[in-house]
Write a protein that holds these residues in place. Structure first.
Motif, PDB file in Angstrom:
ATOM      1  N   UNK A   1       0.823  -1.201   0.000  1.00 43.65           N
ATOM      2  CA  UNK A   1       0.000   0.000   0.000  1.00 43.65           C
ATOM      3  C   UNK A   1       0.862   1.259   0.000  1.00 43.65           C
ATOM      4  N   UNK A   2       1.882   1.279   0.851  1.00 42.79           N
ATOM      5  CA  UNK A   2       2.781   2.433   0.890  1.00 42.79           C
ATOM      6  C   UNK A   2       3.529   2.548  -0.443  1.00 42.79           C
ATOM      7  N   UNK A   3       3.968   1.429  -0.952  1.00 39.12           N
ATOM      8  CA  UNK A   3       4.690   1.433  -2.220  1.00 39.12           C
ATOM      9  C   UNK A   3       3.814   1.993  -3.350  1.00 39.12           C
ATOM     10  N   UNK A   4       2.568   1.558  -3.405  1.00 34.10           N
ATOM     11  CA  UNK A   4       1.652   2.068  -4.425  1.00 34.10           C
ATOM     12  C   UNK A   4       1.461   3.571  -4.265  1.00 34.10           C
ATOM     13  N   UNK A   5       1.326   4.032  -3.032  1.00 38.11           N
ATOM     14  CA  UNK A   5       1.201   5.469  -2.789  1.00 38.11           C
ATOM     15  C   UNK A   5       2.438   6.232  -3.229  1.00 38.11           C
ATOM     16  N   UNK A   6       3.609   5.658  -2.994  1.00 37.52           N
ATOM     17  CA  UNK A   6       4.856   6.306  -3.416  1.00 37.52           C
ATOM     18  C   UNK A   6       4.932   6.385  -4.936  1.00 37.52           C
ATOM     19  N   UNK A   7       4.528   5.304  -5.600  1.00 39.76           N
ATOM     20  CA  UNK A   7       4.539   5.291  -7.063  1.00 39.76           C
ATOM     21  C   UNK A   7       3.605   6.368  -7.599  1.00 39.76           C
ATOM     22  N   UNK A   8       2.409   6.406  -7.047  1.00 45.74           N
ATOM     23  CA  UNK A   8       1.427   7.396  -7.491  1.00 45.74           C
ATOM     24  C   UNK A   8       1.941   8.814  -7.266  1.00 45.74           C
ATOM     25  N   UNK A   9       2.474   9.077  -6.088  1.00 44.41           N
ATOM     26  CA  UNK A   9       2.989  10.407  -5.762  1.00 44.41           C
ATOM     27  C   UNK A   9       4.148  10.792  -6.679  1.00 44.41           C
ATOM     28  N   UNK A  10       5.022   9.839  -6.971  1.00 41.89           N
ATOM     29  CA  UNK A  10       6.191  10.157  -7.791  1.00 41.89           C
ATOM     30  C   UNK A  10       5.805  10.544  -9.219  1.00 41.89           C
ATOM     31  N   UNK A  11       4.627  10.138  -9.655  1.00 45.86           N
ATOM     32  CA  UNK A  11       4.220  10.457 -11.018  1.00 45.86           C
ATOM     33  C   UNK A  11       3.318  11.673 -11.131  1.00 45.86           C
ATOM     34  N   UNK A  12       3.014  12.302 -10.021  1.00 43.00           N
ATOM     35  CA  UNK A  12       2.237  13.530 -10.108  1.00 43.00           C
ATOM     36  C   UNK A  12       3.044  14.552 -10.897  1.00 43.00           C
TER      37      UNK A  12
END
Length: 190
Positions: free
Chosen positions: A157-168
């Protein structure tokens, strides 16, 4: 999917730098410590289990990437419908398999490098203590479970959030980068 695009982007930037490897002068570890460190690494990364450990560590990350590919809006990303999603998905799957194979092939070199790093950083007594620990039930459990921690739901879950945030804003930054390449001026987005 966005993580894959970012990975390809950063990899493209890193290739020229990696091709110009500058040797780093490093003190060779003491022979006795290196022998003991190799024994510790064999406990942590047993040669007979390395392939399975690599899969346990990387497959959950790759599953996150594949999940992102499944939700990708190709028209929005590329501005056209000309990219066939099935072809792109096969490409991603092939790249993931290639990466997994390369990671498995690199494990003997990584184990040797880790043994040297351990020998440089830990005293003979500390290495002996690590060996004792990894011979305990808790130490063996740690070795068995540590590589699969990436598949824990909280970690994913944290990893998915990091991925999403990094692509903003990634598309805008990438467009600015491409424009900078075309014009010969460096631009950076934030």
């Amino acid at each position: 999917m966005k993580i894959v695009l970012l990975a390809f982007f950063y990899a493209a930037l890193a290739v020229p730098a990696a091709a110009q490897v500058v040797p780093i002068l490093v003190k060779e570890p003491e022979a006795a410590r290196l022998v003991t460190a190799k024994l510790v690494i064999e406990q942590i990364l047993p040669a007979s289990q390395r392939d399975a450990m690599v899969e346990a560590m990387l497959k959950p990350i790759m599953a996150n990437v594949s999940q992102s590919v499944a939700t990708l809006d190709f028209k929005k990303l590329t501005g056209s419908n000309s990219i066939r999603e099935d072809v792109f998905k096969r490409f991603i799957d092939d790249e993931q398999e290639r990466s997994l194979t390369q990671a498995k092939q690199a494990m003997p070199l990584l184990a040797d490098a880790m043994a040297k790093a351990y020998a440089r950083r830990f005293t003979e007594q500390q290495l002996a203590d690590l060996r004792v620990f990894f011979d305990t039930a808790t130490g063996r459990a740690y070795v068995l479970e540590s590589m699969s921690m990436m598949s824990d739901p909280d970690v994913m879950s944290v990893q998915t959030g990091m991925i999403t945030k990094s692509f903003e804003g990634f598309q805008e930054r990438l467009a600015s980068f491409v424009q900078g390449l075309k014009s010969g001026r460096a631009r950076s987005g934030s």
